[in-house]
Every structure is written in structure tokens, then in C-alpha cells.
Design an enzyme around this catalytic site. Sequence first.
Site, PDB file in Angstrom:
ATOM      1  N   ASP A 100       0.851  -1.172   0.000  1.00 52.09           N
ATOM      2  CA  ASP A 100       0.000   0.000   0.000  1.00 52.09           C
ATOM      3  C   ASP A 100       0.897   1.236   0.000  1.00 52.09           C
ATOM      4  O   ASP A 100       1.980   1.229   0.565  1.00 52.09           O
ATOM      5  CB  ASP A 100      -0.903  -0.023   1.242  1.00 52.09           C
ATOM      6  CG  ASP A 100      -2.112   0.875   1.100  1.00 52.09           C
ATOM      7  OD1 ASP A 100      -2.240   1.552   0.069  1.00 52.09           O
ATOM      8  OD2 ASP A 100      -2.925   0.904   2.037  1.00 52.09           O
ATOM      9  N   ASP A 273      -8.054  -7.516   0.290  1.00 54.68           N
ATOM     10  CA  ASP A 273      -7.228  -7.562   1.498  1.00 54.68           C
ATOM     11  C   ASP A 273      -8.055  -7.042   2.657  1.00 54.68           C
ATOM     12  O   ASP A 273      -8.968  -6.234   2.462  1.00 54.68           O
ATOM     13  CB  ASP A 273      -5.971  -6.692   1.338  1.00 54.68           C
ATOM     14  CG  ASP A 273      -6.261  -5.225   1.604  1.00 54.68           C
ATOM     15  OD1 ASP A 273      -6.071  -4.781   2.758  1.00 54.68           O
ATOM     16  OD2 ASP A 273      -6.708  -4.509   0.680  1.00 54.68           O
ATOM     17  N   CYS A 311     -12.651 -28.790   8.472  1.00 52.97           N
ATOM     18  CA  CYS A 311     -11.451 -27.991   8.204  1.00 52.97           C
ATOM     19  C   CYS A 311     -10.202 -28.852   8.304  1.00 52.97           C
ATOM     20  O   CYS A 311     -10.071 -29.693   9.204  1.00 52.97           O
ATOM     21  CB  CYS A 311     -11.366 -26.824   9.190  1.00 52.97           C
ATOM     22  SG  CYS A 311      -9.930 -25.754   8.914  1.00 52.97           S
ATOM     23  N   CYS A 313      -7.084 -27.566   8.739  1.00 55.41           N
ATOM     24  CA  CYS A 313      -5.964 -26.842   9.348  1.00 55.41           C
ATOM     25  C   CYS A 313      -5.458 -27.589  10.580  1.00 55.41           C
ATOM     26  O   CYS A 313      -6.169 -28.394  11.187  1.00 55.41           O
ATOM     27  CB  CYS A 313      -6.359 -25.409   9.704  1.00 55.41           C
ATOM     28  SG  CYS A 313      -7.308 -25.204  11.231  1.00 55.41           S
ATOM     29  N   CYS A 316      -7.676 -27.325  13.796  1.00 55.31           N
ATOM     30  CA  CYS A 316      -8.869 -28.174  13.848  1.00 55.31           C
ATOM     31  C   CYS A 316      -8.506 -29.656  13.953  1.00 55.31           C
ATOM     32  O   CYS A 316      -9.291 -30.452  14.487  1.00 55.31           O
ATOM     33  CB  CYS A 316      -9.742 -27.932  12.621  1.00 55.31           C
ATOM     34  SG  CYS A 316     -10.577 -26.318  12.670  1.00 55.31           S
ATOM     35  N   HIS A 342      -6.475 -20.631  12.064  1.00 61.21           N
ATOM     36  CA  HIS A 342      -7.698 -21.212  11.497  1.00 61.21           C
ATOM     37  C   HIS A 342      -8.407 -20.235  10.569  1.00 61.21           C
ATOM     38  O   HIS A 342      -8.827 -20.610   9.463  1.00 61.21           O
ATOM     39  CB  HIS A 342      -8.656 -21.631  12.616  1.00 61.21           C
ATOM     40  CG  HIS A 342     -10.031 -21.916  12.097  1.00 61.21           C
ATOM     41  ND1 HIS A 342     -10.383 -23.110  11.491  1.00 61.21           N
ATOM     42  CD2 HIS A 342     -11.151 -21.123  12.039  1.00 61.21           C
ATOM     43  CE1 HIS A 342     -11.642 -23.049  11.087  1.00 61.21           C
ATOM     44  NE2 HIS A 342     -12.132 -21.864  11.408  1.00 61.21           N
TER      45      HIS A 342
END
Length: 393
Positions: A100, A273, A311, A313, A316, A342
Amino acid sequence: MSDSLQHREQGLSFEITARSGTARVGKLHTAHGVFETPVFMPVGTNANVKLMRVDQLKEIGVQILLGNSYHLAVKPGLDVIKLHRGLHGFMGWNGGILTDSGGFQVFSLKELRQIDDDGVMIKSPVDGSKLFLTPEFSIDIQKTLNSDIVMVLDHCPSPNDSYEEAVRSLKRTQYWAERSLKHGVNSWQLLFAIAQGGVYEDLRRLSAQKLSELPFSGFAIGGLSLGEEFEKTLRLASVTLESLPEEKPRYFMGGGSPELIAHLVEMGVDMFDSVFPTRLARHGAALTFRGRLNIRSARYKNDLKPIEEECDCTVCRNHSRSYIHHLFDRGEVLGGILLTHHNLRFMMRFMQRLRDSIANGTFSEYKKEVIDSYVKGEGDGLCSDIAGDALSR
């Protein structure tokens, strides 16, 4: 028009590979890889995504993230970045980086800045130092950072600004975009312009039309999701998109809630974003495909299920809702770390499902599923704060 529209800038390219109405799947070619769109970029303002290591970002499927040129120029300073030959080396990150320009600080640090057509003087809220940011200096900072995508300096107005104030910021944004383009970036960098116009449809349309006449690599929609009504955000985004080139990437700045992203992808937005998923995580909220869970709630004290059973991940796979509830109850930082991991993995899975649904022709059904989940879903802390995604960028 062919589904393999391709635009090449400075040896780099954007191509559209699939469509469902105006929603599209694309590939963005940069110096640090080819990224699939629609894509979500986690925010790494200070050369880090809060509570995440770079190897974890790679593990969960992050392709490209965002850094902030103004904050990095203040701390650690460009001399330190130069020692590492750019932001990638400084962070130890070999994926993509969009930086940015500092334009958002024109809005967020309104009480600490003075602005005119030459540039903006900003007083740092960190150490009180002053930095005079011009379009050219913003480009030079981002050349030193060596990011893959460079954003032009823009004047981001407030949703409460009058029509006359919005006109002034629009003209200044256009003038600064022309100066940025003339100054130029490194040959391997992409340069994106930012459409402004406040909350006024005619100004939004005019800004997009004027910028589209210039040879930028891509275009962003700025100055939205700053607290205005959700329906107004969508309407103003749609008006802006109608006047932006179809064959170039379109980036909505500061949008991260699933419902907002689903609507904007339908309109043809490619990049997003937001601090939304990481900020929620630090406050004890988990994103799932059935809505949002407030893990601080006493209902999870004895809940042995993972945050989301489907999930993949590591959180999890290894931890229960009960354990994460306990961490937040005791004020342990690990709770925020686990939920951040997560939530960002959720965002990567969510964007992949969006891309898949566009490619296989089921986008309309999937969009309805997303909106149902985040308006009347099974979660207990739904996304009522969608407007204002960008406020903490």
C-alpha cells in the site's frame, strides 16, 4: 470476447481462465509467482501478519500478502530494508507482496497530517517523526521494498466528506496517479492506480474512467468499506467497476468478510485484502462455513468438537473448542494464535471454493450458500459488522 483475455505489462500478465457471468477466475503473473484469482491477501502492515510465521502462511496456502510502505519507511526505515535487498528478504517470504502506498494513512491519520497537491506531511503515531510523502517518494519507497505490486499514492476521502471535498480528493488522486506513472517503477513491478470519488456515484464513475485512460497494470477501488451502509458499498463498487477495464485485474481495498467478497466477486473483482479474519481471531471469533463462532461463549467450555469438523488446518486437527475457549478465558496469547491460523486457512479455503464454483458453473448457488450462512447461519456471532472492514488496516 475470448475467455483467455490476456494483458501484458513489463513482461508480466493477467489472464482470465474461466467465467460465470461477470465473476471470473484468473492468473496474475508476477516476479514472485503466478497467483490464482479471486485472491485474498492477508495484511502484514509491519512486515508480519499478526501472530503468524511465514512458514505457516505458506502451509495454509497464502499466495500473496500486503505490506504498508509508509509504516515500513518509518520503522524499521529504508536503510534496514536495503540491507535485506527488499521486503521479501527482510521477512523471509518468497511469495508475492503488494504494498500500500500510504494513501490509507491520509484517511486514518487525518488528525496527524497536512495535505496539499504536492503531497502529504504525516506525523507518525509511533514516534512522532514527520515524513513528507509525495507520489514520487511513495514509489521510491516501494521500489526499495521491491514489492511485486506497487500502489500509487491516493487521497482517500471520508464517507462523510461533502461533494466539493470529494471532488478535490478525486482531482488530487488523478494528478498523483499521473505523477506516479511518469516516475515509474522497477521493470519487474506492476503499478496499480486507485479509483476514488467518495460516496458519489458520478465521481466514482469519473475517477474510474479517467484512470482507465492511463496504462496501469491494474486498478483498485479505494475509499469504500469505511463505515458506509453495506448496500451503498456494493452500489458504489458496481458503478466503479463498470468503468474499469475488463481485461486488467481489479482490486477492492479493505474488503474481507465472506458476504462482501461473494457479492464483489460476482461483480468481477479479483483481489481483496483486510484485517477482518485476523482481527476477529484476536477477539475470539472463528470463521466457519456455517457462520461465525464466538469461542469465548460459555457454551463452548465443554465442547470437544474442533472449530470446524471439515477444516483441514492443524488447529482443527489437534485442538477442541473447549481448549481454545479455555485459552481465551485465561488470557493466553495462544488462543489468538490458534484462531488466527484457522481463520486465515478458512479464507484460503473460501477463496478456493469461489474459484472452483466459477470454473464449474455453480457460482450462483455457492454465493447464496455463503450469504445464507453469514446472514442467518448456524454461527452465534454473525458478520453484522461487515461495513467497516478496512478501518483497522
